[in-house]
Design a protein around this motif. Structure first.
Motif, PDB file in Angstrom:
ATOM      1  N   GLY A 136       0.815  -1.211   0.000  1.00  0.00           N
ATOM      2  CA  GLY A 136       0.000   0.000   0.000  1.00  0.00           C
ATOM      3  C   GLY A 136       0.843   1.253   0.000  1.00  0.00           C
ATOM      4  O   GLY A 136       2.072   1.197   0.029  1.00  0.00           O
ATOM      5  N   SER A 137       0.174   2.377  -0.023  1.00  0.00           N
ATOM      6  CA  SER A 137       0.840   3.680  -0.030  1.00  0.00           C
ATOM      7  C   SER A 137       0.604   4.391   1.295  1.00  0.00           C
ATOM      8  O   SER A 137      -0.509   4.360   1.839  1.00  0.00           O
ATOM      9  N   THR A 138       1.632   5.037   1.817  1.00  0.00           N
ATOM     10  CA  THR A 138       1.496   5.782   3.072  1.00  0.00           C
ATOM     11  C   THR A 138       0.580   6.991   2.910  1.00  0.00           C
ATOM     12  O   THR A 138       0.171   7.590   3.904  1.00  0.00           O
ATOM     13  N   GLN A 139       0.246   7.339   1.680  1.00  0.00           N
ATOM     14  CA  GLN A 139      -0.656   8.463   1.451  1.00  0.00           C
ATOM     15  C   GLN A 139      -2.079   8.149   1.893  1.00  0.00           C
ATOM     16  O   GLN A 139      -2.868   9.053   2.168  1.00  0.00           O
ATOM     17  N   ARG A 140      -2.400   6.846   1.969  1.00  0.00           N
ATOM     18  CA  ARG A 140      -3.776   6.505   2.337  1.00  0.00           C
ATOM     19  C   ARG A 140      -3.888   5.404   3.383  1.00  0.00           C
ATOM     20  O   ARG A 140      -4.998   4.976   3.705  1.00  0.00           O
ATOM     21  N   MET A 141      -2.743   4.911   3.921  1.00  0.00           N
ATOM     22  CA  MET A 141      -2.826   3.903   4.967  1.00  0.00           C
ATOM     23  C   MET A 141      -1.547   3.869   5.778  1.00  0.00           C
ATOM     24  O   MET A 141      -0.531   4.439   5.369  1.00  0.00           O
ATOM     25  N   ASP A 142      -1.629   3.209   6.943  1.00  0.00           N
ATOM     26  CA  ASP A 142      -0.439   2.992   7.763  1.00  0.00           C
ATOM     27  C   ASP A 142      -0.305   1.494   8.025  1.00  0.00           C
ATOM     28  O   ASP A 142      -1.119   0.688   7.579  1.00  0.00           O
ATOM     29  N   PHE A 143       0.730   1.123   8.786  1.00  0.00           N
ATOM     30  CA  PHE A 143       0.974  -0.288   9.027  1.00  0.00           C
ATOM     31  C   PHE A 143      -0.135  -0.963   9.834  1.00  0.00           C
ATOM     32  O   PHE A 143      -0.409  -2.154   9.653  1.00  0.00           O
ATOM     33  N   ASP A 144      -0.781  -0.211  10.723  1.00  0.00           N
ATOM     34  CA  ASP A 144      -1.868  -0.807  11.496  1.00  0.00           C
ATOM     35  C   ASP A 144      -2.987  -1.287  10.572  1.00  0.00           C
ATOM     36  O   ASP A 144      -3.571  -2.357  10.782  1.00  0.00           O
ATOM     37  N   GLN A 145      -3.280  -0.502   9.540  1.00  0.00           N
ATOM     38  CA  GLN A 145      -4.301  -0.889   8.578  1.00  0.00           C
ATOM     39  C   GLN A 145      -3.829  -2.043   7.705  1.00  0.00           C
ATOM     40  O   GLN A 145      -4.589  -2.962   7.392  1.00  0.00           O
ATOM     41  N   LEU A 146      -2.564  -1.996   7.323  1.00  0.00           N
ATOM     42  CA  LEU A 146      -2.024  -3.017   6.423  1.00  0.00           C
ATOM     43  C   LEU A 146      -1.872  -4.359   7.139  1.00  0.00           C
ATOM     44  O   LEU A 146      -2.154  -5.422   6.564  1.00  0.00           O
ATOM     45  N   LYS A 147      -1.447  -4.312   8.401  1.00  0.00           N
ATOM     46  CA  LYS A 147      -1.174  -5.564   9.119  1.00  0.00           C
ATOM     47  C   LYS A 147      -2.434  -6.375   9.418  1.00  0.00           C
ATOM     48  O   LYS A 147      -2.343  -7.563   9.720  1.00  0.00           O
ATOM     49  N   LYS A 148      -3.596  -5.758   9.319  1.00  0.00           N
ATOM     50  CA  LYS A 148      -4.826  -6.530   9.554  1.00  0.00           C
ATOM     51  C   LYS A 148      -5.008  -7.615   8.502  1.00  0.00           C
ATOM     52  O   LYS A 148      -5.758  -8.580   8.719  1.00  0.00           O
ATOM     53  N   TRP A 149      -4.312  -7.462   7.364  1.00  0.00           N
ATOM     54  CA  TRP A 149      -4.433  -8.449   6.303  1.00  0.00           C
ATOM     55  C   TRP A 149      -3.433  -9.597   6.439  1.00  0.00           C
ATOM     56  O   TRP A 149      -3.461 -10.538   5.645  1.00  0.00           O
ATOM     57  N   VAL A 150      -2.543  -9.545   7.420  1.00  0.00           N
ATOM     58  CA  VAL A 150      -1.509 -10.579   7.555  1.00  0.00           C
ATOM     59  C   VAL A 150      -2.092 -11.988   7.640  1.00  0.00           C
ATOM     60  O   VAL A 150      -1.620 -12.895   6.938  1.00  0.00           O
ATOM     61  N   PRO A 151      -3.110 -12.237   8.484  1.00  0.00           N
ATOM     62  CA  PRO A 151      -3.668 -13.600   8.531  1.00  0.00           C
ATOM     63  C   PRO A 151      -4.184 -14.074   7.175  1.00  0.00           C
ATOM     64  O   PRO A 151      -4.037 -15.251   6.817  1.00  0.00           O
ATOM     65  N   ARG A 152      -4.762 -13.138   6.425  1.00  0.00           N
ATOM     66  CA  ARG A 152      -5.283 -13.497   5.095  1.00  0.00           C
ATOM     67  C   ARG A 152      -4.134 -13.801   4.126  1.00  0.00           C
ATOM     68  O   ARG A 152      -4.229 -14.737   3.322  1.00  0.00           O
ATOM     69  N   VAL A 153      -3.065 -13.013   4.201  1.00  0.00           N
ATOM     70  CA  VAL A 153      -1.899 -13.257   3.350  1.00  0.00           C
ATOM     71  C   VAL A 153      -1.265 -14.596   3.708  1.00  0.00           C
ATOM     72  O   VAL A 153      -0.867 -15.373   2.832  1.00  0.00           O
ATOM     73  N   ARG A 154      -1.191 -14.886   5.006  1.00  0.00           N
ATOM     74  CA  ARG A 154      -0.596 -16.152   5.447  1.00  0.00           C
ATOM     75  C   ARG A 154      -1.401 -17.345   4.932  1.00  0.00           C
ATOM     76  O   ARG A 154      -0.833 -18.357   4.502  1.00  0.00           O
ATOM     77  N   ARG A 155      -2.723 -17.247   4.973  1.00  0.00           N
ATOM     78  CA  ARG A 155      -3.553 -18.338   4.464  1.00  0.00           C
ATOM     79  C   ARG A 155      -3.326 -18.539   2.970  1.00  0.00           C
ATOM     80  O   ARG A 155      -3.269 -19.669   2.488  1.00  0.00           O
ATOM     81  N   SER A 156      -3.180 -17.439   2.258  1.00  0.00           N
ATOM     82  CA  SER A 156      -2.930 -17.530   0.819  1.00  0.00           C
ATOM     83  C   SER A 156      -1.579 -18.182   0.551  1.00  0.00           C
ATOM     84  O   SER A 156      -1.452 -19.023  -0.346  1.00  0.00           O
ATOM     85  N   ALA A 157      -0.561 -17.797   1.337  1.00  0.00           N
ATOM     86  CA  ALA A 157       0.768 -18.378   1.173  1.00  0.00           C
ATOM     87  C   ALA A 157       0.738 -19.879   1.458  1.00  0.00           C
ATOM     88  O   ALA A 157       1.331 -20.679   0.713  1.00  0.00           O
ATOM     89  N   ASP A 158       0.027 -20.270   2.512  1.00  0.00           N
ATOM     90  CA  ASP A 158      -0.082 -21.689   2.859  1.00  0.00           C
ATOM     91  C   ASP A 158      -0.804 -22.464   1.759  1.00  0.00           C
ATOM     92  O   ASP A 158      -0.431 -23.604   1.437  1.00  0.00           O
TER      93      ASP A 158
END
Length: 264
Positions: free
Chosen positions: A220-242
């Motif tokens: 993402g871009s820091t112009q419209r989000m921060d890490f707190d917003q981005l990190k909420k997707w980590v579980p979803r990314v992990r499931r996709s990777a698995d």
């Protein structure tokens, strides 16, 4: 590639032609080539005769040949994660609306093998087929963190540690410390380390035995989000990777050679 002899030198010339991203003249190649004029010409002639390069006599330019295209397509189909991961990337992109990257390690660098753009695209370096640094990208660090010790040592020795931004990790010591944290939490972050204003979270794609196949990220871009917003997707990314890892094993993804950094 001195140790690879003629084949290695020919591959260097192929990569040089491809790197221009357009048909290129002999004089342009000679300017940046490490080979003498006669040697460069001989390699170009041999590669053209074999169909690996194409020569346009009217414009007097060289470009990748159709035989190389066929081989590249075969490699993409058989050795790349992209065909297996396509529906998984599509689903992740649709759900998150953010930029999704799929990458593998190639000679200690990141090879982007597929990408899905965000609903509101942001200009960035990465594109499918491009090569980027491993030490300052989310996908790169996610893969490095899970390599075996000997492979990691080799990969780190081949990093340039060039400073792209004020936040780039520019030493082996700092990188290794970050890789320990990544391994502990299971995902990597790129905090504007490669490009200003670009942040991402990434998870490794592993076999059931822990071998690194690749990595997937949301950017993402820091112009419209921060890490707190981005990190909420980590579980979803992990499931996709698995899921990609499981699919790859089911299709008997090629083991590859260890000296290619466990990547195809």
């Amino acid at each position: 590639m001195a140790g690879d002899g003629t084949i290695g030198k020919a591959c260097d010339v192929l990569e040089q032609v491809a790197a221009f991203g357009r048909p290129v003249r002999f004089a342009e190649l000679l300017e940046s080539s490490s080979f003498p004029k006669a040697s460069l010409y001989r390699f170009l002639q041999s590669l053209t005769n074999q169909g690996m390069l194409s020569y346009d006599p009217d414009r007097q330019t060289y470009s990748p040949g159709l035989r190389l295209v066929r081989l590249a397509h075969s490699a993409w189909t058989q050795s790349s994660l992209a065909p297996i991961a396509r529906p998984i990337l599509d689903a992740l992109s649709l759900e998150t609306g953010e930029t999704v990257h799929l990458a593998q390690l190639d000679s200690s660098q990141v090879l982007y093998v597929d990408k899905r753009n965000a609903k509101n695209p942001v200009e960035m370096y990465s594109e499918a087929g491009k090569v980027g640094p491993a030490y300052c990208t989310g996908v790169g660090k996610a893969m490095l963190a899970f390599l075996d010790d000997d492979l990691l040592d080799k990969a780190i020795s081949q990093q340039s540690f060039h400073r792209f931004t004020d936040k780039t990790l520019t030493s082996e010591e700092v990188l290794r410390a970050d890789l320990v944290r990544i391994r502990e939490r299971g995902f990597a972050m790129d905090d504007e380390e490669h490009e200003p204003g670009i942040i991402c979270v990434a998870c490794p794609i592993l076999t059931s035995g822990g071998r690194v196949l690749g990595a997937i990220s949301i950017t993402g871009s820091t112009q419209r989000m921060d890490f707190d917003q981005l990190k909420k997707w980590v579980p979803r990314v992990r499931r996709s990777a698995d899921q990609i890892g499981a699919e790859a094993e089911a299709w008997r993804f090629p083991e590859g050679r260890k000296d290619r950094m466990q990547a195809s």
